[in-house]
Write a protein that holds these residues in place. Sequence first.
Motif, PDB file in Angstrom:
ATOM      1  N   VAL A  59       0.847  -1.195   0.000  1.00 60.22           N
ATOM      2  CA  VAL A  59       0.000   0.000   0.000  1.00 60.22           C
ATOM      3  C   VAL A  59       0.883   1.246   0.000  1.00 60.22           C
ATOM      4  CG1 VAL A  59      -1.764   1.298   1.248  1.00 60.22           C
ATOM      5  CG2 VAL A  59      -1.854  -1.217   1.181  1.00 60.22           C
ATOM      6  N   SER A  60       0.721   2.069  -1.022  1.00 59.42           N
ATOM      7  CA  SER A  60       1.485   3.315  -1.121  1.00 59.42           C
ATOM      8  C   SER A  60       0.722   4.504  -0.569  1.00 59.42           C
ATOM      9  CB  SER A  60       1.871   3.584  -2.573  1.00 59.42           C
ATOM     10  OG  SER A  60       2.773   2.617  -3.053  1.00 59.42           O
ATOM     11  N   TYR A  61      -0.619   4.428  -0.619  1.00 66.09           N
ATOM     12  CA  TYR A  61      -1.444   5.553  -0.177  1.00 66.09           C
ATOM     13  C   TYR A  61      -2.598   5.031   0.663  1.00 66.09           C
ATOM     14  CZ  TYR A  61       1.181   7.715  -3.928  1.00 66.09           C
ATOM     15  OH  TYR A  61       2.206   8.146  -4.728  1.00 66.09           O
ATOM     16  N   LEU A  62      -2.822   5.699   1.778  1.00 62.51           N
ATOM     17  CA  LEU A  62      -3.969   5.398   2.638  1.00 62.51           C
ATOM     18  C   LEU A  62      -4.704   6.699   2.918  1.00 62.51           C
ATOM     19  CD1 LEU A  62      -5.726   3.769   4.626  1.00 62.51           C
ATOM     20  CD2 LEU A  62      -3.938   4.144   6.362  1.00 62.51           C
ATOM     21  N   VAL A  63      -5.978   6.737   2.585  1.00 61.68           N
ATOM     22  CA  VAL A  63      -6.815   7.903   2.867  1.00 61.68           C
ATOM     23  C   VAL A  63      -7.871   7.489   3.871  1.00 61.68           C
ATOM     24  CG1 VAL A  63      -8.320   9.679   1.926  1.00 61.68           C
ATOM     25  CG2 VAL A  63      -6.422   8.794   0.537  1.00 61.68           C
ATOM     26  N   ASN A  64      -7.777   8.033   5.078  1.00 63.29           N
ATOM     27  CA  ASN A  64      -8.733   7.724   6.147  1.00 63.29           C
ATOM     28  C   ASN A  64      -9.911   8.684   6.050  1.00 63.29           C
ATOM     29  OD1 ASN A  64      -7.434   5.538   7.653  1.00 63.29           O
ATOM     30  ND2 ASN A  64      -5.828   7.041   8.042  1.00 63.29           N
ATOM     31  N   ASN A  65     -10.985   8.205   5.460  1.00 65.70           N
ATOM     32  CA  ASN A  65     -12.116   9.062   5.123  1.00 65.70           C
ATOM     33  C   ASN A  65     -13.373   8.777   5.935  1.00 65.70           C
ATOM     34  OD1 ASN A  65     -13.862  10.725   3.156  1.00 65.70           O
ATOM     35  ND2 ASN A  65     -14.714   8.663   2.933  1.00 65.70           N
ATOM     36  N   ILE A  66     -13.429   7.639   6.619  1.00 69.59           N
ATOM     37  CA  ILE A  66     -14.661   7.261   7.329  1.00 69.59           C
ATOM     38  C   ILE A  66     -14.988   8.271   8.420  1.00 69.59           C
ATOM     39  CG2 ILE A  66     -15.686   5.546   8.886  1.00 69.59           C
ATOM     40  CD1 ILE A  66     -14.193   3.406   7.337  1.00 69.59           C
ATOM     41  N   GLY A  67     -16.272   8.618   8.533  1.00 70.18           N
ATOM     42  CA  GLY A  67     -16.692   9.531   9.593  1.00 70.18           C
ATOM     43  C   GLY A  67     -18.197   9.660   9.642  1.00 70.18           C
ATOM     44  N   VAL A  68     -18.695  10.117  10.771  1.00 70.23           N
ATOM     45  CA  VAL A  68     -20.135  10.356  10.943  1.00 70.23           C
ATOM     46  C   VAL A  68     -20.338  11.785  11.435  1.00 70.23           C
ATOM     47  CG1 VAL A  68     -20.654   7.940  11.459  1.00 70.23           C
ATOM     48  CG2 VAL A  68     -20.095   9.505  13.328  1.00 70.23           C
ATOM     49  N   PHE A  69     -21.511  12.322  11.157  1.00 64.45           N
ATOM     50  CA  PHE A  69     -21.862  13.650  11.677  1.00 64.45           C
ATOM     51  C   PHE A  69     -23.364  13.754  11.796  1.00 64.45           C
ATOM     52  CE2 PHE A  69     -22.676  14.442   7.223  1.00 64.45           C
ATOM     53  CZ  PHE A  69     -23.666  15.409   7.217  1.00 64.45           C
ATOM     54  N   ASP A  70     -23.806  14.577  12.728  1.00 63.47           N
ATOM     55  CA  ASP A  70     -25.201  14.975  12.802  1.00 63.47           C
ATOM     56  C   ASP A  70     -25.293  16.252  13.635  1.00 63.47           C
ATOM     57  OD1 ASP A  70     -24.801  14.024  15.383  1.00 63.47           O
ATOM     58  OD2 ASP A  70     -26.261  12.408  15.234  1.00 63.47           O
ATOM     59  N   VAL A  71     -26.430  16.886  13.544  1.00 61.31           N
ATOM     60  CA  VAL A  71     -26.694  18.079  14.345  1.00 61.31           C
ATOM     61  C   VAL A  71     -27.337  17.625  15.643  1.00 61.31           C
ATOM     62  CG1 VAL A  71     -28.001  20.228  14.462  1.00 61.31           C
ATOM     63  CG2 VAL A  71     -26.935  19.532  12.301  1.00 61.31           C
ATOM     64  N   ASN A  72     -26.832  18.102  16.770  1.00 58.26           N
ATOM     65  CA  ASN A  72     -27.357  17.625  18.043  1.00 58.26           C
ATOM     66  C   ASN A  72     -27.227  18.681  19.134  1.00 58.26           C
ATOM     67  OD1 ASN A  72     -24.530  17.388  18.760  1.00 58.26           O
ATOM     68  ND2 ASN A  72     -24.539  15.429  17.669  1.00 58.26           N
ATOM     69  N   ASP A  73     -27.931  18.428  20.215  1.00 52.97           N
ATOM     70  CA  ASP A  73     -27.855  19.258  21.418  1.00 52.97           C
ATOM     71  C   ASP A  73     -26.824  18.637  22.343  1.00 52.97           C
ATOM     72  OD1 ASP A  73     -28.200  20.469  23.895  1.00 52.97           O
ATOM     73  OD2 ASP A  73     -30.390  20.485  23.793  1.00 52.97           O
ATOM     74  N   PHE A  74     -25.770  19.368  22.649  1.00 60.59           N
ATOM     75  CA  PHE A  74     -24.689  18.850  23.478  1.00 60.59           C
ATOM     76  C   PHE A  74     -25.215  18.197  24.754  1.00 60.59           C
ATOM     77  CE2 PHE A  74     -22.083  19.780  27.263  1.00 60.59           C
ATOM     78  CZ  PHE A  74     -21.014  18.930  27.019  1.00 60.59           C
ATOM     79  N   PHE A  75     -26.240  18.787  25.370  1.00 61.66           N
ATOM     80  CA  PHE A  75     -26.749  18.296  26.652  1.00 61.66           C
ATOM     81  C   PHE A  75     -27.552  17.005  26.502  1.00 61.66           C
ATOM     82  CE2 PHE A  75     -26.151  22.883  27.096  1.00 61.66           C
ATOM     83  CZ  PHE A  75     -25.289  22.908  28.179  1.00 61.66           C
ATOM     84  N   GLU A  76     -27.888  16.663  25.254  1.00 65.49           N
ATOM     85  CA  GLU A  76     -28.660  15.446  25.015  1.00 65.49           C
ATOM     86  C   GLU A  76     -27.798  14.301  24.492  1.00 65.49           C
ATOM     87  OE1 GLU A  76     -31.800  15.195  25.897  1.00 65.49           O
ATOM     88  OE2 GLU A  76     -31.817  17.289  26.550  1.00 65.49           O
ATOM     89  N   VAL A  77     -26.529  14.563  24.192  1.00 65.59           N
ATOM     90  CA  VAL A  77     -25.665  13.525  23.632  1.00 65.59           C
ATOM     91  C   VAL A  77     -25.182  12.609  24.759  1.00 65.59           C
ATOM     92  CG1 VAL A  77     -23.584  13.026  22.309  1.00 65.59           C
ATOM     93  CG2 VAL A  77     -24.911  15.090  21.811  1.00 65.59           C
ATOM     94  N   THR A  78     -25.488  11.332  24.653  1.00 66.47           N
ATOM     95  CA  THR A  78     -25.154  10.369  25.702  1.00 66.47           C
ATOM     96  C   THR A  78     -23.678   9.957  25.627  1.00 66.47           C
ATOM     97  OG1 THR A  78     -25.677   8.455  24.320  1.00 66.47           O
ATOM     98  CG2 THR A  78     -27.489   9.450  25.591  1.00 66.47           C
ATOM     99  N   ASP A  79     -23.198   9.347  26.702  1.00 61.64           N
ATOM    100  CA  ASP A  79     -21.843   8.805  26.703  1.00 61.64           C
ATOM    101  C   ASP A  79     -21.670   7.806  25.564  1.00 61.64           C
ATOM    102  OD1 ASP A  79     -21.498  10.293  28.959  1.00 61.64           O
ATOM    103  OD2 ASP A  79     -21.098   8.601  30.311  1.00 61.64           O
ATOM    104  N   GLU A  80     -22.683   6.986  25.359  1.00 63.71           N
ATOM    105  CA  GLU A  80     -22.608   5.966  24.320  1.00 63.71           C
ATOM    106  C   GLU A  80     -22.440   6.604  22.935  1.00 63.71           C
ATOM    107  OE1 GLU A  80     -24.129   4.319  27.906  1.00 63.71           O
ATOM    108  OE2 GLU A  80     -24.898   6.024  26.731  1.00 63.71           O
TER     109      GLU A  80
END
Length: 260
Positions: free
Chosen positions: A81-102
Amino acid sequence: MDFGIKGKVAIVTGGGSGIGKAIAQAFHDEGAIVIINGRTQSKLDTACQDIGPNAHGIVADLQTPEGAKALADFAAERAPVSYLVNNIGVFDVNDFFEVTDERWLEYFDANLMTGIRITRLVMKDMLERGEGSIVFIASEAAVRSIGNMVPYSTTKSAMLGLSRALSENTRGTGVRVTTYMPGTTATESVQGYFEGLAKDQGKTVDEALTDFYRYVQPGNLSQQLIDPAMHGRGVVQLATNTAMNGVCHRADGGTIRSIL
């Protein structure tokens, strides 16, 4: 321009759609053997057919060590392998106070650990060979911290630190680690977000986008979503530029007001 990557193997994680697929396409168009992963074989098959004959996909979940090893082994069957592009990711809009530890742990696993697992396998071989380039796909949210996307911004900020720290281990080896920081891009997920936002607000998508750039990103200089293909070209250039190591390349449409 010949980037010197013909016949070389490039892994693009999450390369079946969005920015990842655009990056995979750009590597393929320059003659690389492209390896992508995902969770659905049919989706991977379709993506590989779209990208071209030198694109290959494997079902491999990088949220597990077994998935990371399967991807690394699948790629290595063709060539180092000569090139590795780490592209995986998730996103969403949320309320910080509602985001659980999980949910926080899910963010760290998807946005950081997926890249860590595959990099741990691929980078070791690169260092032994004295050749290779790794690019982490972060986000302008890593610098322009977003209040209603705190887990996303936090994990993308952490990615900048991860990439730079890894680059410190490449001194004098010929291996490089960099970060690419895209802005809001016209991917399927982002377009779906604006379609939903427009529906909720009783507006057209164009009106929702106009308001987004007027009120949310007024500093953005392009005032439009970025074509994913532009990121594909940008990442190939970053990955192949031997003068760039330990750096972060911004491609955010001018959203962040900074000369660096």
